[in-house]
Design an enzyme around this catalytic site. Structure first.
Site, PDB file in Angstrom:
ATOM      1  N   ASN A   1     -14.402  -0.105 -94.955  1.00 21.76           N
ATOM      2  CA  ASN A   1     -14.622   0.160 -93.538  1.00 21.76           C
ATOM      3  C   ASN A   1     -13.760  -0.757 -92.684  1.00 21.76           C
ATOM      4  O   ASN A   1     -13.536  -1.922 -93.039  1.00 21.76           O
ATOM      5  CB  ASN A   1     -16.108  -0.045 -93.166  1.00 21.76           C
ATOM      6  CG  ASN A   1     -17.013   0.899 -93.940  1.00 21.76           C
ATOM      7  OD1 ASN A   1     -16.551   1.913 -94.454  1.00 21.76           O
ATOM      8  ND2 ASN A   1     -18.282   0.547 -94.060  1.00 21.76           N
TER       9      ASN A   1
ATOM     10  N   CYS B   1       8.245  -6.227 -83.496  1.00 19.97           N
ATOM     11  CA  CYS B   1       8.389  -7.648 -83.891  1.00 19.97           C
ATOM     12  C   CYS B   1       7.399  -8.050 -84.970  1.00 19.97           C
ATOM     13  O   CYS B   1       7.436  -9.186 -85.447  1.00 19.97           O
ATOM     14  CB  CYS B   1       8.224  -8.540 -82.646  1.00 19.97           C
ATOM     15  SG  CYS B   1       6.538  -8.630 -82.059  1.00 19.97           S
TER      16      CYS B   1
ATOM     17  N   HIS C   1      -8.993  -1.950 -96.398  1.00 15.89           N
ATOM     18  CA  HIS C   1      -8.270  -0.948 -95.599  1.00 15.89           C
ATOM     19  C   HIS C   1      -7.950  -1.447 -94.207  1.00 15.89           C
ATOM     20  O   HIS C   1      -7.628  -0.676 -93.318  1.00 15.89           O
ATOM     21  CB  HIS C   1      -9.086   0.360 -95.507  1.00 15.89           C
ATOM     22  CG  HIS C   1      -9.155   1.075 -96.819  1.00 15.89           C
ATOM     23  ND1 HIS C   1     -10.066   2.084 -97.065  1.00 15.89           N
ATOM     24  CD2 HIS C   1      -8.436   0.939 -97.956  1.00 15.89           C
ATOM     25  CE1 HIS C   1      -9.890   2.528 -98.304  1.00 15.89           C
ATOM     26  NE2 HIS C   1      -8.909   1.848 -98.867  1.00 15.89           N
TER      27      HIS C   1
ATOM     28  N   CYS D   1       3.488  -3.971 -77.117  1.00 19.42           N
ATOM     29  CA  CYS D   1       3.536  -5.427 -77.320  1.00 19.42           C
ATOM     30  C   CYS D   1       4.271  -6.059 -76.141  1.00 19.42           C
ATOM     31  O   CYS D   1       5.003  -5.376 -75.416  1.00 19.42           O
ATOM     32  CB  CYS D   1       4.316  -5.660 -78.630  1.00 19.42           C
ATOM     33  SG  CYS D   1       4.709  -7.350 -79.014  1.00 19.42           S
TER      34      CYS D   1
ATOM     35  N   THR E   1     -20.086   5.192-100.334  1.00 20.89           N
ATOM     36  CA  THR E   1     -18.710   5.653-100.419  1.00 20.89           C
ATOM     37  C   THR E   1     -18.637   6.882-101.315  1.00 20.89           C
ATOM     38  O   THR E   1     -19.262   6.944-102.362  1.00 20.89           O
ATOM     39  CB  THR E   1     -17.744   4.560-100.921  1.00 20.89           C
ATOM     40  OG1 THR E   1     -16.424   5.108-100.993  1.00 20.89           O
ATOM     41  CG2 THR E   1     -18.135   4.001-102.270  1.00 20.89           C
TER      42      THR E   1
HETATM   43  C1  BV8 Z   1      -1.949   3.928-101.640  1.00 18.61           C
HETATM   44  C2  BV8 Z   1      -8.255   3.255 -93.053  1.00 18.61           C
HETATM   45  C3  BV8 Z   1       0.160   3.545-102.671  1.00 18.61           C
HETATM   46  C4  BV8 Z   1      -7.854   3.812 -91.758  1.00 18.61           C
HETATM   47  C5  BV8 Z   1      -8.285   4.783 -94.948  1.00 18.61           C
HETATM   48  C6  BV8 Z   1      -1.206  12.146-102.300  1.00 18.61           C
HETATM   49  C7  BV8 Z   1      -0.361  11.734-101.285  1.00 18.61           C
HETATM   50  C8  BV8 Z   1      -0.413  10.427-100.764  1.00 18.61           C
HETATM   51  C9  BV8 Z   1      -1.354   9.508-101.279  1.00 18.61           C
HETATM   52  C10 BV8 Z   1      -2.189   9.956-102.284  1.00 18.61           C
HETATM   53  C11 BV8 Z   1      -2.138  11.250-102.792  1.00 18.61           C
HETATM   54  N1  BV8 Z   1      -3.087  11.370-103.757  1.00 18.61           N
HETATM   55  C12 BV8 Z   1      -3.742  10.195-103.868  1.00 18.61           C
HETATM   56  C13 BV8 Z   1      -3.201   9.314-103.006  1.00 18.61           C
HETATM   57  C14 BV8 Z   1      -3.608   7.942-102.804  1.00 18.61           C
HETATM   58  C15 BV8 Z   1      -4.474   7.885-101.538  1.00 18.61           C
HETATM   59  C16 BV8 Z   1      -5.796   8.560-101.826  1.00 18.61           C
HETATM   60  O1  BV8 Z   1      -6.605   7.994-102.545  1.00 18.61           O
HETATM   61  N2  BV8 Z   1      -6.003   9.762-101.259  1.00 18.61           N
HETATM   62  C17 BV8 Z   1      -7.262  10.452-101.494  1.00 18.61           C
HETATM   63  C18 BV8 Z   1      -7.702  11.174-100.208  1.00 18.61           C
HETATM   64  C19 BV8 Z   1      -7.039  11.425-102.631  1.00 18.61           C
HETATM   65  N3  BV8 Z   1      -4.641   6.489-101.266  1.00 18.61           N
HETATM   66  C20 BV8 Z   1      -3.772   5.870-100.468  1.00 18.61           C
HETATM   67  O2  BV8 Z   1      -2.873   6.431 -99.878  1.00 18.61           O
HETATM   68  C21 BV8 Z   1      -3.934   4.352-100.374  1.00 18.61           C
HETATM   69  N4  BV8 Z   1      -2.662   3.748-100.539  1.00 18.61           N
HETATM   70  O3  BV8 Z   1      -2.332   4.536-102.606  1.00 18.61           O
HETATM   71  O4  BV8 Z   1      -0.708   3.356-101.543  1.00 18.61           O
HETATM   72  C22 BV8 Z   1       1.278   2.623-102.482  1.00 18.61           C
HETATM   73  C23 BV8 Z   1       1.371   1.513-103.315  1.00 18.61           C
HETATM   74  C24 BV8 Z   1       2.445   0.665-103.155  1.00 18.61           C
HETATM   75  C25 BV8 Z   1       3.414   0.895-102.161  1.00 18.61           C
HETATM   76  C26 BV8 Z   1       3.285   2.018-101.321  1.00 18.61           C
HETATM   77  C27 BV8 Z   1       2.223   2.887-101.470  1.00 18.61           C
HETATM   78  C28 BV8 Z   1      -4.457   3.980 -98.991  1.00 18.61           C
HETATM   79  C29 BV8 Z   1      -5.864   4.479 -98.825  1.00 18.61           C
HETATM   80  C30 BV8 Z   1      -6.447   3.916 -97.529  1.00 18.61           C
HETATM   81  C31 BV8 Z   1      -6.417   4.984 -96.490  1.00 18.61           C
HETATM   82  N5  BV8 Z   1      -7.091   4.460 -95.289  1.00 18.61           N
HETATM   83  N6  BV8 Z   1      -8.842   4.318 -93.826  1.00 18.61           N
HETATM   84  C32 BV8 Z   1      -9.023   4.335 -90.997  1.00 18.61           C
HETATM   85  O5  BV8 Z   1     -10.196   4.057 -91.339  1.00 18.61           O
HETATM   86  O6  BV8 Z   1      -8.749   5.023 -90.000  1.00 18.61           O
HETATM   87  S1  BV8 Z   1      -9.200   5.785 -95.981  1.00 18.61           S
HETATM   88  C33 BV8 Z   1     -10.711   6.260 -95.321  1.00 18.61           C
HETATM   89  O7  BV8 Z   1     -11.437   6.767 -96.453  1.00 18.61           O
HETATM   90  C34 BV8 Z   1     -11.563   5.116 -94.796  1.00 18.61           C
HETATM   91  O8  BV8 Z   1     -11.008   3.838 -95.001  1.00 18.61           O
HETATM   92  C35 BV8 Z   1     -12.807   5.225 -95.655  1.00 18.61           C
HETATM   93  O9  BV8 Z   1     -13.412   4.022 -95.795  1.00 18.61           O
HETATM   94  C36 BV8 Z   1     -12.188   5.684 -96.916  1.00 18.61           C
HETATM   95  C37 BV8 Z   1     -13.130   6.150 -97.973  1.00 18.61           C
HETATM   96  O10 BV8 Z   1     -14.058   7.016 -97.369  1.00 18.61           O
HETATM   97  P1  BV8 Z   1     -15.607   6.603 -97.566  1.00 18.61           P
HETATM   98  O11 BV8 Z   1     -15.790   5.206 -97.083  1.00 18.61           O
HETATM   99  O12 BV8 Z   1     -15.993   6.888 -98.965  1.00 18.61           O
HETATM  100  O13 BV8 Z   1     -16.328   7.538 -96.539  1.00 18.61           O
HETATM  101  P2  BV8 Z   1     -16.700   9.084 -96.742  1.00 18.61           P
HETATM  102  O14 BV8 Z   1     -17.021   9.628 -95.383  1.00 18.61           O
HETATM  103  O15 BV8 Z   1     -15.645   9.735 -97.578  1.00 18.61           O
HETATM  104  O16 BV8 Z   1     -18.022   9.041 -97.615  1.00 18.61           O
HETATM  105  C38 BV8 Z   1     -19.208   8.526 -97.052  1.00 18.61           C
HETATM  106  C39 BV8 Z   1     -20.184   8.440 -98.204  1.00 18.61           C
HETATM  107  O17 BV8 Z   1     -21.377   7.834 -97.742  1.00 18.61           O
HETATM  108  C40 BV8 Z   1     -20.573   9.816 -98.747  1.00 18.61           C
HETATM  109  O18 BV8 Z   1     -20.622   9.733-100.158  1.00 18.61           O
HETATM  110  C41 BV8 Z   1     -21.967  10.044 -98.160  1.00 18.61           C
HETATM  111  O19 BV8 Z   1     -22.796  10.776 -99.051  1.00 18.61           O
HETATM  112  C42 BV8 Z   1     -22.481   8.631 -98.073  1.00 18.61           C
HETATM  113  N7  BV8 Z   1     -23.460   8.408 -97.012  1.00 18.61           N
HETATM  114  C43 BV8 Z   1     -23.502   8.947 -95.760  1.00 18.61           C
HETATM  115  N8  BV8 Z   1     -24.527   8.408 -95.053  1.00 18.61           N
HETATM  116  C44 BV8 Z   1     -25.127   7.489 -95.880  1.00 18.61           C
HETATM  117  C45 BV8 Z   1     -24.462   7.486 -97.123  1.00 18.61           C
HETATM  118  N9  BV8 Z   1     -24.823   6.701 -98.137  1.00 18.61           N
HETATM  119  C46 BV8 Z   1     -25.869   5.874 -97.935  1.00 18.61           C
HETATM  120  N10 BV8 Z   1     -26.561   5.820 -96.780  1.00 18.61           N
HETATM  121  C47 BV8 Z   1     -26.226   6.612 -95.739  1.00 18.61           C
HETATM  122  N11 BV8 Z   1     -26.931   6.541 -94.584  1.00 18.61           N
HETATM  123 ZN    ZN Z   2       6.369  -6.984 -80.494  1.00 15.13          ZN
END
Ligand code: BV8
Ligand code: ZN
Length: 236
Positions: free
Chosen positions: A98, A126, A115, A144, A184
């Site tokens: 988060n 910069c 993240h 900036c 998650t």
């Molecule tokens: C990387 C930040 C490599 C910003 C976020 C194809 C093309 C490109 C990339 C990829 C690809 N295939 C796979 C990838 C890798 C990709 C990826 O995993 N994609 C997924 C979608 C398949 N990952 C990346 O790109 C990562 N980087 O791999 O880089 C690299 C390495 C070296 C050099 C260069 C590159 C970067 C991933 C980070 C992306 N940024 N967010 C922002 O927030 O705006 S991701 C976004 O999803 C959020 O951060 C969030 O935290 C994250 C995960 O989501 P969840 O937290 O799980 O939330 P969600 O809504 O999905 O689920 C909620 C859960 O809670 C549910 O299960 C629900 O049932 C439950 N729930 C609901 N209410 C409750 C509850 N549980 C309990 N109590 C409740 N009350």
């Molecule tokens: Zn700057």
């Protein structure tokens, strides 16, 4: 639930991975749940460098809207239960996907934000990184002092996670006797990979989620329900 409680009571090192679900009860929409995170857009379409290059104003409207929501939200019982747990366990590490900062506001220390942080901004010219918690921002997109375009200090899809933070998260996961995975969907990598990593390192893995996840069948204990209700019970 009873087994999970005992494992936590006996553990001297615990790690927790949280996702959007732990902030849901604070009124912050989740990414993939019902209602999604923003009108007709999906996070995967807006949280990318390409979307920002194409339309920085649109991406900033989304972040400014989320910052406004978060600014008016409060940490909930789930966040507070993790603060309580950290005080009881010898070694406790909190890893969060988060970007909302609610764990910090609840009192958690040294949170590993894999993240990034929605309250940080970074200059695309910069590189200067500063905290800016003004809501709403006076201009979209913000600039900036050097005149460069500012971006949110978060990790977008296709971007690497902050190296030092990620290495620390992996180390803490490997050393954990108990690994909590809370609110998650476990579909975003490499963060979701911490769950099998904990399992392979011999930890007891406890999942707390409203729904099933791809790891529900592999964890040692999968508790179905709200983090705000189950966490206070499991740490009792
Ligand atoms: C990387 C930040 C490599 C910003 C976020 C194809 C093309 C490109 C990339 C990829 C690809 N295939 C796979 C990838 C890798 C990709 C990826 O995993 N994609 C997924 C979608 C398949 N990952 C990346 O790109 C990562 N980087 O791999 O880089 C690299 C390495 C070296 C050099 C260069 C590159 C970067 C991933 C980070 C992306 N940024 N967010 C922002 O927030 O705006 S991701 C976004 O999803 C959020 O951060 C969030 O935290 C994250 C995960 O989501 P969840 O937290 O799980 O939330 P969600 O809504 O999905 O689920 C909620 C859960 O809670 C549910 O299960 C629900 O049932 C439950 N729930 C609901 N209410 C409750 C509850 N549980 C309990 N109590 C409740 N009350
Ligand atoms: Zn700057």
């Amino acid at each position: 639930m009873q087994r999970a409680r005992e494992w936590l009571r006996e553990a001297s090192s615990v790690a927790a991975l949280t996702g959007a679900g732990i902030s849901a009860e604070s009124g912050i929409p989740t990414f993939r749940g019902a209602g999604g995170l923003w009108r007709e857009f999906r996070a995967e379409d807006l949280a990318t460098p390409e979307a920002f290059a194409r339309d920085p104003r649109l991406v900033w409207e989304w972040y400014d809207w989320r910052r406004g929501l978060i600014a008016h939200a409060e940490p909930n019982a789930g966040h507070r239960a993790l603060v309580e747990l950290a005080q009881r366990v010898e070694r406790f590490t909190l890893i969060t996907q988060n970007v909302d900062g609610l764990h910090d506001r609840a009192g958690s220390r040294d949170v590993l934000k894999v993240h990034g942080d929605i309250w940080m901004v970074r200059c695309t010219a910069c590189g200067r990184q500063t905290r800016d918690d003004r809501v709403p921002l006076p201009e979209l997109p913000p600039h900036c002092e050097c005149g460069g375009l500012l971006r949110p200090g978060v990790v977008w899809f296709g971007e690497p996670l902050p190296d030092n933070v990620w290495r620390e998260a992996e180390r803490a996961t490997r050393q954990a006797e108990v690994f909590l995975v809370i609110g998650t969907a476990a579909v975003v990598y490499p963060a979701a990979g911490l769950v099998p990593l904990a399992k392979a390192a011999g930890a007891k893995v406890i999942e707390i989620n409203l729904d099933e996840t791809p790891y529900s069948a592999q964890v040692d204990c999968s508790l179905r329900g709200r983090a705000g209700e189950l966490l206070p019970e499991v740490i009792a």
